[in-house]
Design a protein around this motif. Sequence first.
Motif, PDB file in Angstrom:
ATOM      1  N   LEU A  91      33.858  41.307  44.412  1.00 43.27           N
ATOM      2  CA  LEU A  91      33.609  41.417  45.848  1.00 43.27           C
ATOM      3  C   LEU A  91      33.552  42.881  46.277  1.00 43.27           C
ATOM      4  CD1 LEU A  91      33.276  40.097  48.624  1.00 43.27           C
ATOM      5  CD2 LEU A  91      35.788  40.033  48.812  1.00 43.27           C
ATOM      6  N   GLY A  92      34.438  43.692  45.721  1.00 46.48           N
ATOM      7  CA  GLY A  92      34.420  45.116  46.051  1.00 46.48           C
ATOM      8  C   GLY A  92      33.125  45.785  45.638  1.00 46.48           C
ATOM      9  N   LEU A  93      32.566  45.382  44.502  1.00 48.65           N
ATOM     10  CA  LEU A  93      31.277  45.928  44.074  1.00 48.65           C
ATOM     11  C   LEU A  93      30.180  45.598  45.080  1.00 48.65           C
ATOM     12  CD1 LEU A  93      31.293  45.119  40.229  1.00 48.65           C
ATOM     13  CD2 LEU A  93      31.904  47.271  41.350  1.00 48.65           C
ATOM     14  N   ASN A  94      30.252  44.413  45.647  1.00 52.90           N
ATOM     15  CA  ASN A  94      29.242  44.029  46.644  1.00 52.90           C
ATOM     16  C   ASN A  94      29.412  44.808  47.948  1.00 52.90           C
ATOM     17  OD1 ASN A  94      27.427  41.512  45.857  1.00 52.90           O
ATOM     18  ND2 ASN A  94      29.413  41.258  44.854  1.00 52.90           N
ATOM     19  N   TYR A  95      30.639  45.157  48.295  1.00 52.42           N
ATOM     20  CA  TYR A  95      30.851  46.020  49.466  1.00 52.42           C
ATOM     21  C   TYR A  95      30.221  47.402  49.237  1.00 52.42           C
ATOM     22  CZ  TYR A  95      34.005  43.112  52.288  1.00 52.42           C
ATOM     23  OH  TYR A  95      34.524  42.133  53.105  1.00 52.42           O
ATOM     24  N   ILE A  96      30.344  47.917  48.026  1.00 50.36           N
ATOM     25  CA  ILE A  96      29.739  49.217  47.722  1.00 50.36           C
ATOM     26  C   ILE A  96      28.217  49.127  47.809  1.00 50.36           C
ATOM     27  CG2 ILE A  96      29.451  50.991  45.955  1.00 50.36           C
ATOM     28  CD1 ILE A  96      32.218  50.203  44.887  1.00 50.36           C
ATOM     29  N   SER A  97      27.647  48.052  47.266  1.00 48.59           N
ATOM     30  CA  SER A  97      26.194  47.855  47.354  1.00 48.59           C
ATOM     31  C   SER A  97      25.738  47.724  48.804  1.00 48.59           C
ATOM     32  CB  SER A  97      25.779  46.607  46.557  1.00 48.59           C
ATOM     33  OG  SER A  97      26.059  46.756  45.187  1.00 48.59           O
ATOM     34  N   LEU A  98      26.520  47.027  49.604  1.00 52.28           N
ATOM     35  CA  LEU A  98      26.188  46.898  51.027  1.00 52.28           C
ATOM     36  C   LEU A  98      26.190  48.256  51.709  1.00 52.28           C
ATOM     37  CD1 LEU A  98      25.677  45.299  53.626  1.00 52.28           C
ATOM     38  CD2 LEU A  98      28.163  44.906  53.772  1.00 52.28           C
ATOM     39  N   GLY A  99      27.173  49.095  51.387  1.00 52.11           N
ATOM     40  CA  GLY A  99      27.213  50.434  51.964  1.00 52.11           C
ATOM     41  C   GLY A  99      25.986  51.251  51.598  1.00 52.11           C
ATOM     42  N   ALA A 100      25.524  51.120  50.363  1.00 53.87           N
ATOM     43  CA  ALA A 100      24.317  51.841  49.938  1.00 53.87           C
ATOM     44  C   ALA A 100      23.096  51.356  50.709  1.00 53.87           C
ATOM     45  CB  ALA A 100      24.095  51.654  48.438  1.00 53.87           C
ATOM     46  N   ARG A 134      23.307  49.982  43.030  1.00 53.84           N
ATOM     47  CA  ARG A 134      23.775  48.630  43.366  1.00 53.84           C
ATOM     48  C   ARG A 134      24.729  48.168  42.255  1.00 53.84           C
ATOM     49  NH1 ARG A 134      17.980  48.208  44.216  1.00 53.84           N
ATOM     50  NH2 ARG A 134      17.796  47.033  42.264  1.00 53.84           N
ATOM     51  N   PRO A 135      25.983  48.610  42.287  1.00 50.80           N
ATOM     52  CA  PRO A 135      26.913  48.293  41.190  1.00 50.80           C
ATOM     53  C   PRO A 135      27.256  46.815  41.076  1.00 50.80           C
ATOM     54  CG  PRO A 135      28.047  49.396  42.993  1.00 50.80           C
ATOM     55  CD  PRO A 135      26.600  49.491  43.299  1.00 50.80           C
ATOM     56  N   SER A 136      26.907  46.024  42.076  1.00 45.92           N
ATOM     57  CA  SER A 136      27.214  44.593  42.007  1.00 45.92           C
ATOM     58  C   SER A 136      26.259  43.833  41.095  1.00 45.92           C
ATOM     59  CB  SER A 136      27.156  43.981  43.417  1.00 45.92           C
ATOM     60  OG  SER A 136      25.862  44.140  43.970  1.00 45.92           O
ATOM     61  N   GLU A 137      25.069  44.373  40.829  1.00 49.13           N
ATOM     62  CA  GLU A 137      24.039  43.600  40.140  1.00 49.13           C
ATOM     63  C   GLU A 137      24.383  43.228  38.691  1.00 49.13           C
ATOM     64  OE1 GLU A 137      20.064  45.074  40.635  1.00 49.13           O
ATOM     65  OE2 GLU A 137      19.968  44.051  42.580  1.00 49.13           O
ATOM     66  N   PRO A 138      25.030  44.095  37.902  1.00 50.21           N
ATOM     67  CA  PRO A 138      25.340  43.660  36.530  1.00 50.21           C
ATOM     68  C   PRO A 138      26.282  42.462  36.455  1.00 50.21           C
ATOM     69  CG  PRO A 138      25.454  46.053  36.703  1.00 50.21           C
ATOM     70  CD  PRO A 138      25.337  45.522  38.101  1.00 50.21           C
ATOM     71  N   PHE A 139      26.985  42.151  37.543  1.00 47.80           N
ATOM     72  CA  PHE A 139      27.951  41.050  37.523  1.00 47.80           C
ATOM     73  C   PHE A 139      27.673  40.023  38.623  1.00 47.80           C
ATOM     74  CE2 PHE A 139      30.116  44.735  35.684  1.00 47.80           C
ATOM     75  CZ  PHE A 139      30.578  44.213  34.483  1.00 47.80           C
ATOM     76  N   VAL A 140      26.430  39.935  39.073  1.00 48.23           N
ATOM     77  CA  VAL A 140      26.109  39.012  40.165  1.00 48.23           C
ATOM     78  C   VAL A 140      26.308  37.565  39.737  1.00 48.23           C
ATOM     79  CG1 VAL A 140      23.627  38.946  39.596  1.00 48.23           C
ATOM     80  CG2 VAL A 140      24.383  38.448  41.927  1.00 48.23           C
ATOM     81  N   PHE A 141      26.017  37.241  38.485  1.00 45.74           N
ATOM     82  CA  PHE A 141      26.179  35.869  38.015  1.00 45.74           C
ATOM     83  C   PHE A 141      27.659  35.481  38.009  1.00 45.74           C
ATOM     84  CE2 PHE A 141      26.182  32.297  35.142  1.00 45.74           C
ATOM     85  CZ  PHE A 141      24.976  31.678  35.383  1.00 45.74           C
ATOM     86  N   ALA A 157      16.317  44.349  54.912  1.00 48.45           N
ATOM     87  CA  ALA A 157      16.441  43.156  54.072  1.00 48.45           C
ATOM     88  C   ALA A 157      17.595  43.306  53.081  1.00 48.45           C
ATOM     89  CB  ALA A 157      15.130  42.905  53.327  1.00 48.45           C
ATOM     90  N   GLY A 158      17.736  44.514  52.487  1.00 44.39           N
ATOM     91  CA  GLY A 158      18.852  44.753  51.581  1.00 44.39           C
ATOM     92  C   GLY A 158      20.193  44.615  52.280  1.00 44.39           C
ATOM     93  N   THR A 159      20.266  45.056  53.526  1.00 49.30           N
ATOM     94  CA  THR A 159      21.502  44.916  54.299  1.00 49.30           C
ATOM     95  C   THR A 159      21.837  43.453  54.521  1.00 49.30           C
ATOM     96  OG1 THR A 159      21.056  47.018  55.423  1.00 49.30           O
ATOM     97  CG2 THR A 159      22.625  45.511  56.468  1.00 49.30           C
ATOM     98  N   VAL A 160      20.820  42.646  54.832  1.00 44.97           N
ATOM     99  CA  VAL A 160      21.045  41.206  55.029  1.00 44.97           C
ATOM    100  C   VAL A 160      21.505  40.556  53.726  1.00 44.97           C
ATOM    101  CG1 VAL A 160      19.926  39.008  55.565  1.00 44.97           C
ATOM    102  CG2 VAL A 160      19.401  41.028  56.928  1.00 44.97           C
ATOM    103  N   VAL A 161      20.868  40.917  52.612  1.00 45.90           N
ATOM    104  CA  VAL A 161      21.204  40.319  51.314  1.00 45.90           C
ATOM    105  C   VAL A 161      22.666  40.539  50.976  1.00 45.90           C
ATOM    106  CG1 VAL A 161      20.838  40.527  48.819  1.00 45.90           C
ATOM    107  CG2 VAL A 161      18.879  40.398  50.355  1.00 45.90           C
ATOM    108  N   TRP A 162      23.109  41.791  51.023  1.00 45.74           N
ATOM    109  CA  TRP A 162      24.482  42.056  50.602  1.00 45.74           C
ATOM    110  C   TRP A 162      25.502  41.671  51.676  1.00 45.74           C
ATOM    111  CZ3 TRP A 162      20.672  44.239  47.748  1.00 45.74           C
ATOM    112  CH2 TRP A 162      20.854  44.193  46.367  1.00 45.74           C
ATOM    113  N   SER A 163      25.081  41.559  52.915  1.00 42.61           N
ATOM    114  CA  SER A 163      25.980  40.994  53.941  1.00 42.61           C
ATOM    115  C   SER A 163      26.255  39.527  53.643  1.00 42.61           C
ATOM    116  CB  SER A 163      25.341  41.137  55.331  1.00 42.61           C
ATOM    117  OG  SER A 163      25.204  42.499  55.689  1.00 42.61           O
TER     118      SER A 163
END
Length: 434
Positions: free
Chosen positions: A162-171, A21-28, A81-87
């Motif tokens: 935003l791109g990091l969150n797309y990658i997390s969504l794909g995972a 989940r590469p988006s997590e280190p920069f979620v804030f 649930a993970g799919t809903v979160v990152w969507s």
Amino acid sequence: MKQWQRVSFILCIFGFLKDFRPSEPFVFEFLTGPRHNLTVEQVVQDVLPVGTYSYMAQLVVAFLITDYFRYKPLIIVSGLAGTVVWSLFVWSSSLGAVQVLEVFYGTYLAAELAYYAYIYARVDRKHYQKITSYIRSATLAGRFLASAASQMFIYFGITDYLGLNYISLGAQLSITAWSFLLPPVPASMYFHRREEPSEEQIELKSDKHQSDPESICNRATTLLWAHFKCAYTNFTVIRYSLWQAVAVCFMNQIISYVQGLWSTIGGPDTVLWNGAVEAVLTLMGTLVTLLAGFVPQKYLKLHITIPCLSMIAILEGFAIFMATVTSNLTVSYVGYIMFGILHCFALTLVTSEIAKHISDDSFALIFGINTTVGLMMQSILTLAVVDNDGGFALDIRGQFTVYSCIFFAIGLLYAIFLVVELFSRSKPEAKQPE
């Protein structure tokens, strides 16, 4: 490929993708950025506490139903649930939507319990050590590569938050599809046992051939109570369980809010190295965890481990305090890494010590209870320190100062445990009557 190896392969792929989940280190930074445009106070006081409360409430439910539904359905729920979160991360921007996202994030974390319980329900006991090593390595590899990739992508401008969150969504989409490949579990620990509990575990008064739902629930409840009573009437288990619960509480709390601290220290124009820090911590935590497994047994006596835990708690408090009061972002990163390394080492020792003093079949129950207690502590802490509805609503530096002081207090508590232990050893044993 043997059956257990096939299951191991599927579980390793699932664990790797779940923690990628590469988006997590920069979620804030993503939530306070132009897309969501939330303030630091909104994220800290209105968004993150929702996830804490949701995780605690849903873990209790997940803990009760995971065994009954035999794990796989809850693993699928985790992926959904993970799919809903990152969507919602990708396609929503309002405060209300982010709060709903946190509710589903609680579901995502709570359902994770089923994944770890599935490992030991589907694989024969003689393969436990190997499969545990495989799964642990896969999840750590996913976390390390995700953190390293996120830092590289941001630093070189390959993509934005935003791109990091797309990658997390794909995972998450991948693990949802992958979870359907998991073979079903024919038996579980409490509700769908392969055989009746042994006489050493429990004596059941009901007929063992009864299979109606009421009888199954009665047997499961009786066995649950027997395991609970056996574990928590042992003061050694209680002391180590207290540490495990506190570790769960503060590690979750610090991971959730530390990015807010870094953002405050660094300011809006500072280049953040959150991904690199998380990658280093994952790597160092893995090495420390392995080293903890080689600590000689002669050093794991109560009169040695208790003062070690006391000293570790004090050092953790110092690391958090150092990360909080500094105005240098690098010093704050170092303090966080120090805390994480100490946490990994202590938690590994504590977990192994708990396992020595409980029955083999009650691992999931006892660790699940300790985690639930830790989340209750975290909810109370969040309500008191962070929440602006009835709490003190401290700023981010004030919150972390409180956390460091609590660790100093924990160190003092375990020093008192040591004194009690030494005093009890020094008392002469009462002479037995002839």
